[in-house]
Structures are given as C-alpha cells and as structure tokens.
Design a protein around this motif. Structure first.
Motif, PDB file in Angstrom:
ATOM      1  N   UNK A  47       0.834  -1.211   0.000  1.00  0.00           N
ATOM      2  CA  UNK A  47       0.000   0.000   0.000  1.00  0.00           C
ATOM      3  C   UNK A  47       0.867   1.258   0.000  1.00  0.00           C
ATOM      4  N   UNK A  48       1.879   1.281   0.866  1.00  0.00           N
ATOM      5  CA  UNK A  48       2.750   2.449   0.951  1.00  0.00           C
ATOM      6  C   UNK A  48       3.520   2.658  -0.349  1.00  0.00           C
ATOM      7  N   UNK A  49       4.030   1.553  -0.915  1.00  0.00           N
ATOM      8  CA  UNK A  49       4.744   1.639  -2.199  1.00  0.00           C
ATOM      9  C   UNK A  49       3.772   2.086  -3.296  1.00  0.00           C
ATOM     10  N   UNK A  50       2.537   1.555  -3.243  1.00  0.00           N
ATOM     11  CA  UNK A  50       1.504   1.937  -4.206  1.00  0.00           C
ATOM     12  C   UNK A  50       1.198   3.424  -4.158  1.00  0.00           C
ATOM     13  N   UNK A  51       1.143   3.959  -2.920  1.00  0.00           N
ATOM     14  CA  UNK A  51       0.912   5.405  -2.760  1.00  0.00           C
ATOM     15  C   UNK A  51       2.084   6.195  -3.341  1.00  0.00           C
ATOM     16  N   UNK A  72       4.095   5.277  -5.660  1.00  0.00           N
ATOM     17  CA  UNK A  72       4.154   5.138  -7.114  1.00  0.00           C
ATOM     18  C   UNK A  72       2.849   5.567  -7.791  1.00  0.00           C
ATOM     19  N   UNK A  73       1.992   6.250  -7.024  1.00  0.00           N
ATOM     20  CA  UNK A  73       0.737   6.802  -7.543  1.00  0.00           C
ATOM     21  C   UNK A  73      -0.240   5.741  -8.076  1.00  0.00           C
ATOM     22  N   UNK A  74      -0.168   4.529  -7.532  1.00  0.00           N
ATOM     23  CA  UNK A  74      -1.100   3.468  -7.925  1.00  0.00           C
ATOM     24  C   UNK A  74      -2.255   3.424  -6.930  1.00  0.00           C
ATOM     25  N   UNK A  75      -1.947   3.791  -5.682  1.00  0.00           N
ATOM     26  CA  UNK A  75      -2.969   3.835  -4.630  1.00  0.00           C
ATOM     27  C   UNK A  75      -3.166   5.281  -4.183  1.00  0.00           C
ATOM     28  N   UNK A  76      -4.350   5.596  -3.621  1.00  0.00           N
ATOM     29  CA  UNK A  76      -4.558   6.933  -3.060  1.00  0.00           C
ATOM     30  C   UNK A  76      -4.443   6.852  -1.543  1.00  0.00           C
ATOM     31  N   UNK A  77      -3.755   7.815  -0.964  1.00  0.00           N
ATOM     32  CA  UNK A  77      -3.506   7.794   0.483  1.00  0.00           C
ATOM     33  C   UNK A  77      -4.766   8.169   1.260  1.00  0.00           C
ATOM     34  N   UNK A  78      -5.109   7.345   2.272  1.00  0.00           N
ATOM     35  CA  UNK A  78      -6.260   7.633   3.132  1.00  0.00           C
ATOM     36  C   UNK A  78      -5.856   7.402   4.585  1.00  0.00           C
ATOM     37  N   UNK A  79      -6.339   8.274   5.479  1.00  0.00           N
ATOM     38  CA  UNK A  79      -5.990   8.151   6.902  1.00  0.00           C
ATOM     39  C   UNK A  79      -6.450   6.824   7.495  1.00  0.00           C
TER      40      UNK A  79
END
Length: 343
Positions: A135-139, A141-148
């Motif tokens: 998830x962190x790597x995805x965020x 690399x702009x593949x995932x969106x960061x959510x609290x």
C-alpha cells in the motif's frame, strides 16, 4: 416517459458493472486457488531442501529455479512458438524489465535465506506486513490513493506482527531482518509489475514475463553466489546433498508457481494476491508447525489474529472502493475492462 429512458442507460451500465465484478471475482478465485496450493508447496519444499535435505544454499537454489524457468520459457516462446513473443525495445527492456528482475532476485535471495534462521510459521506471520508495504509503495508510485483510515489499518497490522514476533519462541534477528528486506523488495516488485502489465505499450503474459525476467534475475544472483555461496561450497567439509531429482522437481514447482503469480497479477490486482496470501499463510502455519515440529505460542497466535483481521478489513475496504468505481461510469470506462479500476 422521457425520464425513465434517460435513467435506463445508467442502470444498465451499473448492472453490467456489477456483473463484470462477479465474473472477474470467479476468475480471480480460480487463479487464487491454484496460486495458494502451489505457493504453499514451494515454501514447504524450499524449507525442506534448505534446512533438512542437506543443501543449505539459498542463492544456488534460486539460481537453479531461474535457470529452469528461463529454459522452459525459451522453449515455449522461441522453439515451439506456443506463445508469441513481443517486440521488446532495448530501452523498455533495460528500464522496465531489468529493474523488476533485480527486485525479484533480491526478494528471492533474502526470503530463501530467512528459512535457514526462522520457522516457516513465523515467516508467514511476518509476511502479514506485505499489504502495508504494498500500500505504501503503491501510494508512492501513484497506484494507490492515500487515506488516513488505511494508515490506521496498517498500524494495526504492524502491531499484530510485532506481538507475534514477541511471542515467537525461536526468534532470530538475522532471519527477521532478512525477511523484512525481502518484503520491501517484493512490494516494489509487485507494484512495478502491476504498472508494467497495465501500461498500454507493453502486453506481457505469464510465459513472456518469465522469458524476459528469469535470465537477468539469474545474472543478478551470480553476484551473491560468487561472493558468498561459491567460496562456502568450495571450502565446506560438510556433505552437500545434490540430488538432481529433488532439485529439479523443486524448480518445476517453482516454475508452476511463477506462472500462477503472473497469471494472477495480470487478471486481478496486486492486492487480491496479498489477500490470497493471507489464506495461504493460515494453511502454511498449520501444516508447517506440524511437519517441522515448530511450536507456536498463544501470544503469537493472538498477534497474528489481530494482523489477520486488519488485513481482512483492508481487503473489504478495497473491494467496496472498486465496486463504487464500477457503479460510477464517470470514473471507469467499463468497455476497457477491469484493469482501470485498480491502477
């Protein structure tokens, strides 16, 4: 009457989106089942070869796997032409494929070395960290969106794994750090493959991916072999058990697993794979603890259960996200298939 007809295309799109998700889920579960069985098989077989059989050389074992995969993929693509190769430019090969091969080499090397220090059951518990790192790597690399909320979930998983580590009866720092390093490399590799397979300019299937990735992976592994294991093999007075039938069948199972891995990432998201991994881990923890007589403490099980529940919640949240995306035709063009919704 005009109002009803203006609603119907949207309703139709929503229905077809939901149907698409169902169909996709069925395909995914078939691949997931195949992957879980093969993955558990490879892990138990590797542990046996490295720790019990008398061949404690993780780099050499991984190199045998890569040579085997390269040869089979070469036969399938080049000799029998069962699978069509692709027009790979040198630039794409060096910039996209070679880095993935390097990450794969590092991940395999570190995780196979960890088997010399830790029990299979504990290694699987530490691997519950994988969705966090992906998830962190995805965020990044702009593949995932960061959510609290997701971050909170990640913290719960990490706490669970920490409790499980505290409860591990045969804890070893070397093995633990090796395993964490492997997870890091693997997470970057998983997200990179997702980006690579989904990019329009390149369409790799399971066989062509092995065909292009295994040879450079083998080359990368030559370095740690030359520096670490080669000299150890030469100098060693111990009996090294080199049974071709065992080493080749071990490589064959690894080849089948690699096929399933790429099949699964191509057909589903990198995340589905990690969730399937959680199911596999429960199976492995039970089987390996019994097979290799490695006791598991209660604290460990409670810690792992906490991480497990957090991973399950994470998966559910991701599923709801995709369902919303499929039902909202503005975000996802359903003609383009499922891939849009996870990139």
């Amino acid at each position: 009457g005009g109002e009803a007809s203006s609603l119907s295309p949207h309703a139709h799109r929503a229905a077809s989106g939901a149907m698409g998700i169902m169909e996709e889920a069925l395909t995914a579960y078939t691949y997931v089942g195949l992957w879980v069985g093969l993955s558990a098989g490879v892990i138990l077989y590797n542990k046996y070869v490295l720790a019990y059989f008398g061949f404690p050389f993780p780099v050499a074992l991984t190199m045998i796997h890569m040579a085997f995969c390269s040869s089979l993929a070469f036969l399938i693509v080049r000799v029998f032409k069962l699978v069509k190769g692709i027009n790979m430019t040198r630039d794409i090969y060096l910039n996209k494929i070679v880095p993935i091969a390097g990450l794969f080499a590092v991940s395999m090397w570190l995780s196979n070395t960890a088997y010399l220090y830790l029990s299979v059951a504990f290694i699987q518990m530490v691997k519950a960290m994988m969705p966090c790192v992906v998830y962190l790597v995805g965020c990044a690399m702009k593949v995932e969106t960061f959510k609290r909320m997701m971050l909170l979930n990640m913290i719960v998983i990490t706490v669970g794994v920490t409790i499980a580590s505290f409860g591990e009866l045969n804890f070893n720092w070397t093995g633990f750090l090796l395993q964490l390093g492997s997870i890091g490399a693997e997470a970057v590799r998983i997200v990179s493959i997702q980006v690579l397979l989904a990019s329009a300019d390149i369409k790799l299937n399971s066989v062509t991916t092995l065909y292009y990735v295994s040879p450079p992976c083998f080359m990368f592994l030559c370095l740690p072999f030359a520096l670490i294991e080669g000299p150890k093999m030469m100098a060693s007075n111990m009996e090294i058990n080199v049974n071709p039938a065992v080493l080749l069948s071990n490589a064959a199972v690894a080849f089948a697993l690699n096929m399933a891995v790429y099949l699964l990432i191509g057909k589903t998201s990198a995340l589905t794979m990690n969730v399937a991994g959680v199911v596999k881990d429960w199976i492995l923890i039970s089987i390996s603890s019994f097979l290799f007589i490695a006791p598991i403490s209660n604290i460990q099980l409670w810690g792992y259960m906490l991480a497990f529940l957090a991973v399950c919640y994470y998966n559910y949240a991701k599923y709801k996200e995709r369902e919303t995306a499929a039902l909202n035709p503005i975000k996802v063009d359903t003609k383009d298939g499922p891939q849009k919704s996870f990139v």
